[in-house]
Design an enzyme around this catalytic site. Structure first.
Site, PDB file in Angstrom:
ATOM      1  N   LYS A   1      -2.162  -1.543  -3.688  1.00 47.94           N
ATOM      2  CA  LYS A   1      -3.022  -0.361  -3.653  1.00 47.94           C
ATOM      3  C   LYS A   1      -2.159   0.883  -3.733  1.00 47.94           C
ATOM      4  CE  LYS A   1      -6.494   1.947  -0.769  1.00 47.94           C
ATOM      5  NZ  LYS A   1      -7.178   1.982   0.541  1.00 47.94           N
TER       6      LYS A   1
ATOM      7  N   LYS B   1       0.862  -1.185   0.000  1.00 45.07           N
ATOM      8  CA  LYS B   1       0.000   0.000   0.000  1.00 45.07           C
ATOM      9  C   LYS B   1       0.895   1.231   0.000  1.00 45.07           C
ATOM     10  CE  LYS B   1      -3.732   2.315   2.502  1.00 45.07           C
ATOM     11  NZ  LYS B   1      -4.617   2.265   3.692  1.00 45.07           N
TER      12      LYS B   1
END
Length: 338
Positions: free
Chosen positions: A261, A206
């Site tokens: 992400k 992320k």
């Protein structure tokens, strides 16, 4: 796979356009396809009844109370969308420095989980494990007096949050905080309580991205975060090898699935992760990606449905097994019409 020109017939014996001649041939030789089974639908849930709050920066997305969320869940089931991912919008009065409301067994998310599983037992439910919706400072963890996010102290709270969700009956917990060691700590706690079927989808890679802005508006953490950032725990957008290390650690600690992400700006990471580890790999088409396409379509600059479907297919081509996307219902409807 390595391609050599000598393996293929040269023009004119070789004419690649022959396989593009008509629809049936294109369908026959297509390498990747998108189905409703590839989609996870993120939703924002708010307390109360008959609450429908549009998110201005995410056209078509609303914060919904449970009573209005149930029909959305029903549509997911009918369209064949396998999983709904829950993100809470917490009243300011419940936010604290330590985000302890995240561990309340009678809090918003556990209540929604129980109702969804009671009404739609076949619909997978996933919950976010992070403190930012619950904290007065908008960070995913607990800051010290200098604002640095403490790791072990945060992990302790995250374990309590994950256990609260698991005991409510959620199918899948998804730690999105990026603290070191949190996957192993959560897995150990789940095993100790014999919650052996609770899956962990780790937000393993992320990034500290500028594409999260509309999401923070939606969950109400943007105002709390202010001008602070999350660079001391989320990944540097300039790093790629580091993502593989993060993924490897999460798999070793007990993650069942891993996630990258944001999505489209990081498709190279998706491909590297899938090629290296060959584990279930997911990507999150985040709020900023969604907002850009929506805005361009509203201005008549892009064909909404065409770019929606092309963008989702790109995730599959990059190696993703599935995609978290706010387009899930629209895409599933489109697939049903095809």
């Amino acid at each position: 796979m390595t391609f050599h020109a000598s393996n293929f017939a040269p023009f004119p014996a070789g004419r690649p356009r022959r396989l593009r001649r008509d629809a049936f041939t294109r369908n026959l030789v297509r390498e990747y396809t998108l189905t409703a089974n590839d989609l996870i639908y993120p939703v924002f849930v708010v307390d109360g009844k008959q609450q429908r709050q549009p998110v201005a920066s995410m056209p078509g997305v609303e914060r919904l109370s449970l009573d209005l969320l149930l029909p959305v869940a029903e549509e997911c089931v009918k369209l064949g969308i396998p999983v709904m991912a829950l993100f809470p919008v917490v009243d300011a009065s419940l936010k604290t420095y330590d985000g302890k409301e995240a561990t309340n067994p009678d809090g918003l998310i556990p209540r929604v989980v129980r109702e969804l599983k009671k009404n739609f037992p076949g619909l997978g439910v996933m919950t976010d494990v992070a403190l930012d919706p619950f904290t007065t400072h908008g960070q995913d963890g607990l800051p010290d007096e200098n604002g640095y996010i403490l790791n072990e102290e945060t992990v302790e709270m995250l374990v309590r949050q994950a256990m609260c969700q698991a005991e409510a009956g959620v199918d899948m917990v998804a730690p999105s905080d990026m603290m070191d060691g949190r996957i192993g700590a959560i897995r150990q706690a789940l095993e100790a309580k014999k919650l052996i079927h609770t899956r962990i989808m780790a937000y393993s890679a992320k990034y500290a991205s500028a594409f999260y802005g509309p999401f923070r508006d939606a969950v109400g953490s943007a105002g709390n975060l202010g001008k602070a950032d999350k660079k001391v725990y989320q990944m540097d957008p300039g790093n790629s090898d580091e993502a593989l290390r993060e993924v490897a650690m999460d798999i070793a600690e007990g993650a069942d699935m891993v996630m990258v992400k944001p999505g489209m700006p990081y498709l190279d990471i998706v491909r590297r992760v899938k090629d290296e580890f060959k584990v279930p790999t997911f990507a999150y088409q985040v709020s900023g990606e969604y907002a850009m396409m929506k805005a361009a379509a509203q201005n008549g600059w892009l064909d909404h449905d065409a770019v929606m479907m092309e963008s989702l297919l790109a995730f599959k081509r990059a190696g993703a097994d599935g995609v978290l996307t706010y387009f899930a219902i629209d895409a599933a409807r489109k697939l049903r019409q095809a």
